[in-house]
Design a protein around this motif. Structure first.
Motif, PDB file in Angstrom:
ATOM      1  N   ASP A  78       0.642  -0.656   0.027  1.00 55.85           N
ATOM      2  CA  ASP A  78       0.248   0.012  -0.233  1.00 55.85           C
ATOM      3  C   ASP A  78       1.102   1.320   0.078  1.00 55.85           C
ATOM      4  OD1 ASP A  78       0.263   0.926   2.930  1.00 55.85           O
ATOM      5  OD2 ASP A  78       0.425  -0.749   3.081  1.00 55.85           O
ATOM      6  N   SER A  99      -0.236  -0.109  -4.267  1.00 52.20           N
ATOM      7  CA  SER A  99      -2.035   0.588  -4.713  1.00 52.20           C
ATOM      8  C   SER A  99      -2.369   0.777  -3.352  1.00 52.20           C
ATOM      9  CB  SER A  99      -2.232  -0.615  -5.768  1.00 52.20           C
ATOM     10  OG  SER A  99      -3.327  -0.063  -5.714  1.00 52.20           O
ATOM     11  N   GLU A 100      -3.468   1.487  -3.427  1.00 51.79           N
ATOM     12  CA  GLU A 100      -4.127   1.466  -2.692  1.00 51.79           C
ATOM     13  C   GLU A 100      -5.502   0.055  -1.706  1.00 51.79           C
ATOM     14  OE1 GLU A 100      -5.196   4.053  -0.402  1.00 51.79           O
ATOM     15  OE2 GLU A 100      -3.819   5.833  -1.375  1.00 51.79           O
ATOM     16  N   ASN A 101      -5.528  -1.077  -3.269  1.00 50.38           N
ATOM     17  CA  ASN A 101      -5.798  -1.828  -2.925  1.00 50.38           C
ATOM     18  C   ASN A 101      -5.239  -3.240  -2.782  1.00 50.38           C
ATOM     19  OD1 ASN A 101      -8.295  -0.402  -4.471  1.00 50.38           O
ATOM     20  ND2 ASN A 101      -7.488  -0.891  -6.329  1.00 50.38           N
TER      21      ASN A 101
END
Length: 190
Positions: free
Chosen positions: A126, A162-164
């Motif tokens: 993240d 990624s934020e995911n």
């Protein structure tokens, strides 16, 4: 400062498009989550298919969800050789010029002309953790594994931010066997 990372074995699996899912399992079929994975929203499904290559087939292969925009099969290099294809080592989603195969499900078959890869070993991070570690998307690092009797260092590990994502490194079964199924590594900036 040494940064530790969870190391997970990513066994052979595939991702399918909604269209291919319907051909393989029937109109209107949706994936049924069996087990949620470490990456948020990702799951191993109840659905299984057979992968048919030029030399042999691999049965009972798990589909990971949710569906994707392109069908992709991820095999260890040993498994790719067993079915008779040469799978290039690629980042997920980079499928141009890859071999294809036939997929067989309970309701139908799909012939794909590309999509088989050996997934490049990679680290999911993240943005907050990436910043703490001094890393950014697409950085290349090494990961040291200190497993007694099977210590080794993996090079060419791509960082994906990624934020995911949740922090974890993914290796295939060939790589996992080489390091004795290690569950933790230390990131080394190249």
């Amino acid at each position: 400062m040494a940064h530790k990372i969870l190391v997970e074995t990513s066994a052979r699996h595939l991702h399918v498009t909604p269209e291919h899912l319907e051909i393989l399992f029937g109109k209107g079929h949706e994936l049924t989550p069996k087990k949620y994975l470490s990456q948020p929203g990702q799951f191993a499904s109840e659905e299984r298919v057979t992968i048919v290559g030029p030399k042999r087939e691999l049965k009972n292969i798990s589909i990971l969800g949710p569906c994707r925009k392109e069908t992709q099969i991820e095999l260890a290099l040993t498994e790719a050789r067993q079915i008779g294809v040469v799978a290039p080592v690629r980042e997920s989603g980079v499928l141009e010029g890859t071999p294809g195969c036939k997929l067989v499900g309970p309701a139908g078959e799909v012939e794909i002309d590309h999509g088989i890869i050996a997934a490049m070993r990679h680290i999911h991070l993240d943005p907050k953790t990436a910043e703490e570690y001094g890393l950014k998307d697409k950085d290349m690092v090494s990961v040291q594994i200190d497993k007694e009797g099977r210590a080794l260092t993996f090079g060419d590990v791509i960082v994906r931010v990624s934020e995911n994502y949740s922090p974890a490194m993914h290796i295939d079964t060939d790589e996992s066997n080489a390091c004795g199924g290690a569950t933790e590594g230390i990131i080394i900036k190249d």
